[in-house]
Design an enzyme around this catalytic site. Structure first.
Site, mmCIF file in Angstrom:
data_model
loop_
_atom_site.group_PDB
_atom_site.id
_atom_site.type_symbol
_atom_site.label_atom_id
_atom_site.label_comp_id
_atom_site.label_asym_id
_atom_site.label_seq_id
_atom_site.Cartn_x
_atom_site.Cartn_y
_atom_site.Cartn_z
ATOM 1 N N LYS A 176 -1.586 -2.355 8.814
ATOM 2 C CA LYS A 176 -2.962 -2.116 9.273
ATOM 3 C C LYS A 176 -3.769 -1.797 8.022
ATOM 4 C CE LYS A 176 -5.871 0.482 10.358
ATOM 5 N NZ LYS A 176 -7.139 0.471 9.612
ATOM 6 N N GLU A 252 1.233 8.913 0.672
ATOM 7 C CA GLU A 252 0.580 8.969 -0.645
ATOM 8 C C GLU A 252 -0.885 9.309 -0.363
ATOM 9 O OE1 GLU A 252 3.612 5.892 -2.900
ATOM 10 O OE2 GLU A 252 1.664 5.126 -2.328
ATOM 11 N N CYS A 286 -6.981 7.088 -6.562
ATOM 12 C CA CYS A 286 -6.475 8.412 -6.207
ATOM 13 C C CYS A 286 -6.060 9.216 -7.436
ATOM 14 C CB CYS A 286 -5.286 8.264 -5.277
ATOM 15 S SG CYS A 286 -3.961 7.292 -6.023
ATOM 16 N N GLU A 388 -11.760 16.816 -3.139
ATOM 17 C CA GLU A 388 -11.758 15.444 -3.667
ATOM 18 C C GLU A 388 -13.094 14.776 -3.327
ATOM 19 O OE1 GLU A 388 -9.504 12.315 -1.629
ATOM 20 O OE2 GLU A 388 -8.675 11.711 -3.557
HETATM 21 P P1 NAD Z 1 -8.434 7.031 5.093
HETATM 22 O O1 NAD Z 1 -7.390 8.052 5.274
HETATM 23 O O2 NAD Z 1 -9.768 7.260 5.687
HETATM 24 O O3 NAD Z 1 -7.953 5.624 5.670
HETATM 25 C C1 NAD Z 1 -6.746 5.020 5.249
HETATM 26 C C2 NAD Z 1 -6.209 4.151 6.365
HETATM 27 O O4 NAD Z 1 -5.829 4.975 7.467
HETATM 28 C C3 NAD Z 1 -7.206 3.131 6.909
HETATM 29 O O5 NAD Z 1 -6.522 1.935 7.161
HETATM 30 C C4 NAD Z 1 -7.665 3.786 8.192
HETATM 31 O O6 NAD Z 1 -8.127 2.880 9.169
HETATM 32 C C5 NAD Z 1 -6.389 4.465 8.665
HETATM 33 N N1 NAD Z 1 -6.563 5.591 9.575
HETATM 34 C C6 NAD Z 1 -7.575 6.481 9.616
HETATM 35 N N2 NAD Z 1 -7.353 7.406 10.585
HETATM 36 C C7 NAD Z 1 -6.156 7.090 11.153
HETATM 37 C C8 NAD Z 1 -5.375 7.656 12.213
HETATM 38 N N3 NAD Z 1 -5.766 8.756 12.856
HETATM 39 N N4 NAD Z 1 -4.211 7.061 12.544
HETATM 40 C C9 NAD Z 1 -3.784 5.960 11.878
HETATM 41 N N5 NAD Z 1 -4.489 5.371 10.885
HETATM 42 C C10 NAD Z 1 -5.652 5.931 10.511
HETATM 43 O O7 NAD Z 1 -8.541 6.798 3.516
HETATM 44 P P2 NAD Z 1 -9.553 5.845 2.737
HETATM 45 O O8 NAD Z 1 -10.915 6.455 2.811
HETATM 46 O O9 NAD Z 1 -9.349 4.452 3.193
HETATM 47 O O10 NAD Z 1 -8.991 5.945 1.237
HETATM 48 C C11 NAD Z 1 -9.371 6.919 0.318
HETATM 49 C C12 NAD Z 1 -8.362 8.049 0.275
HETATM 50 O O11 NAD Z 1 -7.078 7.536 -0.001
HETATM 51 C C13 NAD Z 1 -8.630 9.058 -0.820
HETATM 52 O O12 NAD Z 1 -8.375 10.348 -0.323
HETATM 53 C C14 NAD Z 1 -7.599 8.714 -1.890
HETATM 54 O O13 NAD Z 1 -7.259 9.754 -2.757
HETATM 55 C C15 NAD Z 1 -6.452 8.292 -1.039
HETATM 56 N N6 NAD Z 1 -5.530 7.433 -1.789
HETATM 57 C C16 NAD Z 1 -4.326 7.945 -2.188
HETATM 58 C C17 NAD Z 1 -3.439 7.155 -2.932
HETATM 59 C C18 NAD Z 1 -2.104 7.676 -3.436
HETATM 60 O O14 NAD Z 1 -1.301 6.865 -3.899
HETATM 61 N N7 NAD Z 1 -1.835 8.961 -3.373
HETATM 62 C C19 NAD Z 1 -3.796 5.847 -3.244
HETATM 63 C C20 NAD Z 1 -5.033 5.379 -2.819
HETATM 64 C C21 NAD Z 1 -5.903 6.174 -2.085
HETATM 65 O O1 6OD Z 2 0.278 2.123 -9.085
HETATM 66 C C1 6OD Z 2 0.724 2.384 -7.959
HETATM 67 O O2 6OD Z 2 1.853 2.025 -7.587
HETATM 68 C C2 6OD Z 2 -0.108 3.138 -7.010
HETATM 69 N N1 6OD Z 2 0.470 3.434 -5.821
HETATM 70 C C3 6OD Z 2 -1.358 3.498 -7.365
HETATM 71 C C4 6OD Z 2 -2.221 4.260 -6.535
HETATM 72 C C5 6OD Z 2 -3.509 4.383 -6.878
HETATM 73 C C6 6OD Z 2 -4.418 5.130 -6.057
HETATM 74 O O3 6OD Z 2 -5.545 4.804 -5.811
#
Ligand code: NAD
Ligand code: 6OD
Length: 484
Positions: A176, A252, A286, A388
């Site tokens: 998804k 993550e 992230c 964040e």
């Molecule tokens: P988000 O959590 O709003 O959405 C991520 C996904 O989850 C989307 O596909 C969304 O539709 C889905 N989703 C939302 N609510 C849900 C629920 N209740 N049940 C199931 N699915 C659900 O995040 P975003 O705004 O798309 O991305 C930004 C965030 O992601 C930031 O906080 C960023 O730090 C984090 N991020 C972390 C990493 C990592 O590797 N740690 C990598 C990339 C992004």
């Molecule tokens: O490099 C990767 O494997 C990874 N998961 C990066 C995540 C970046 C976050 O936005």
């Protein structure tokens, strides 16, 4: 108008409802996206289950790995289509999508195809106190159907980071992707067909989180595990959703990452490195550094150099190869980031540069651009230091000694990444090892080796992926004990 459809059992399938896919660079509608309701999510999970019990589940490791290499080849063959789709969905500069997102998607498939081929079995020779002897070895078995939920910031990179090891281990998947960036996950469906991945092994359902495809997938009783990248709050909601069926999860999540520059750093390398750590992908990574700590003797010079660097970054049309900064992902996300820009002022920040919205005098004014922004002067207790923001913004604060820098960097509920900038090798190791995070870089940032553990502590996640850590999450071990 282009229609982006769900991909289930090798077929593109329409749902009953649609939503729009918007280009964040100018607010134009790129496509209509067809949303998966509960019955389409059931179909996707059912098709993944059948494929798991069918040809895919019976393929040996060599053949699975060979087909994953074919997926990587097919991504390469359609490189330009993937780049264009990713740029249109995210607004990220074409140069960035071409050097990071799409090459990494192909690399993810190659890395985990090779990892599963090289993975040995854990074993031990056993002698009990009473003199019995045995050989123990653990065989790796797939989990079954894996639900994969991903965000919008690095859409194909982060999706394939999970799809590749899941398939390498012999699972089938239902993904998804973010509602903001549905295109490349769908294009990957075509690639899977070209690469000879059997129908039902890779399925895509489109939609939102709550009361939509995301929630239907995480709650589904026939999904064996859920792997998620996104916001910490969403992770908490997913944890609740999977609890009744006790599914394994890998999370993550968000970060509030620190960069620490010591007075003995290579100044130019550090300014360039920290600038990239703050502003890459318009701060929507992230791992980006939103808190920068600089040792007092170089503080003023550093702030000025970082300001000059930020002011040379060119915002503009993402399709222009000279553009450094694209827009934020959506109007809603820009409102959130702007609200932090305003909050920083009320919390007492000094604005070193930025703090507003750039003007282009073109269609880009309908996009969701924002200025790269640097603050100083906030107390460490400020919300802008604790929460964040996920935009092109950092706060720079001075420190006097190593102990203080470590304490400031670790004073957060998050714990994803840190970067340490110093020419003192011993200090580099010492400070890096004292960071309460999952990933620490010394004199670099976002330098990746896909075999290394990747993940966070605290609000930044649960578990590690990467190399054997991914293989361990996407498989179950069955220990066999043979009496000798
Ligand atoms: P988000 O959590 O709003 O959405 C991520 C996904 O989850 C989307 O596909 C969304 O539709 C889905 N989703 C939302 N609510 C849900 C629920 N209740 N049940 C199931 N699915 C659900 O995040 P975003 O705004 O798309 O991305 C930004 C965030 O992601 C930031 O906080 C960023 O730090 C984090 N991020 C972390 C990493 C990592 O590797 N740690 C990598 C990339 C992004
Ligand atoms: O490099 C990767 O494997 C990874 N998961 C990066 C995540 C970046 C976050 O936005």
């Amino acid at each position: 108008m282009k229609l982006i459809q769900n991909y289930i059992n090798g077929q593109f399938v329409r749902g009953r409802r649609e939503f729009t896919d918007v280009n964040p660079a100018d607010g134009s509608v790129i496509a209509q996206v067809t949303e998966a309701d509960q019955s389409l999510v059931d179909d996707a999970v059912g098709s993944a289950r059948n494929a798991f019990q069918g040809e895919w589940g019976k393929l040996g490791v060599r053949e699975r790995a060979a087909r994953l290499h074919k997926v990587a080849d097919a991504i390469k063959a359609r490189f330009d289509s993937f780049v264009r789709a990713e740029v249109a969905d995210t607004g990220k500069p074409i140069a960035l999508a071409s050097r990071l997102d799409i090459p990494r998607a192909a690399a993810n498939f190659r890395a985990f195809a090779d990892a599963i081929k090289m993975a040995g079995l854990e074993s031990c020779q056993t002698e009990t106190p009473s003199g019995k002897t045995a050989l123990n070895y653990a065989v790796r078995k797939p989990l079954g159907v894996v639900g994969i939920i991903t965000p919008w910031n690095l859409p194909l990179l982060l999706l394939t980071w999970k799809v590749a090891p899941a398939l390498a281990c012999g699972n089938t998947v239902v993904v998804k992707p973010s509602e903001e960036t549905p295109a490349t996950a769908t294009l990957l469906g075509e690639v899977m067909q070209e690469a000879g991945i059997p129908n039902g092994v890779y399925n895509v359902v489109h939609g939102f989180g709550p009361d939509s495809a995301g929630e239907y997938l995480t709650q589904h009783p026939d999904v064996n595990a859920v792997t998620f990248t996104g916001e910490s709050r969403t992770g908490a909601a997913i944890m609740k959703a999977v609890a009744p069926s006790v599914k394994p999860v890998s999370f993550e999540l968000g970060g509030k990452n620190a960069a620490i520059a010591f007075a003995d750093c290579d100044f130019e390398e550090t300014v360039n490195g920290i600038s990239e750590a703050v502003f890459l992908n318009t701060g929507q990574v992230c791992l980006c550094a939103e808190r920068v700590y600089v040792q007092r003797p170089i503080f003023d010079r550093f702030v000025d150099a970082l300001r000059r660097k930020a002011e040379t970054l060119r915002p503009g049309d993402p399709m222009d190869v000279n553009t450094d900064l694209g827009p934020l992902i959506s109007a809603q996300h820009r409102d959130k980031v702007i609200s932090y820009y305003n909050l920083a002022r009320t919390e007492g920040a000094t604005v070193v540069t930025g703090g507003g919205i750039p003007k282009f005098g073109s269609v880009l004014d309908d996009g969701f651009y924002i200025q790269p922004t640097i603050y100083t002067g906030l107390p460490e207790s400020a919300r802008c230091i604790k929460e964040e923001i996920f935009g092109p913004v950092c706060h720079v604060a001075p420190f006097d000694d190593e102990e203080q820098a470590v304490a400031m960097a670790n004073d957060t509920k998050y714990g994803l990444a840190a970067s340490i900038w110093t020419t003192n090798l011993k200090r580099g190791h010492r400070v890096a090892q004292s960071m309460n995070v999952g990933i620490t870089w010394v004199n670099c940032w976002f330098l990746r080796d896909l075999r290394t553990p990747f993940g966070g502590v605290g609000l930044s996640g649960i578990g590690r992926e990467g190399g054997t850590h991914s293989l361990n999450f996407y498989s179950e071990l069955n220990n066999v004990c043979v009496r000798l």
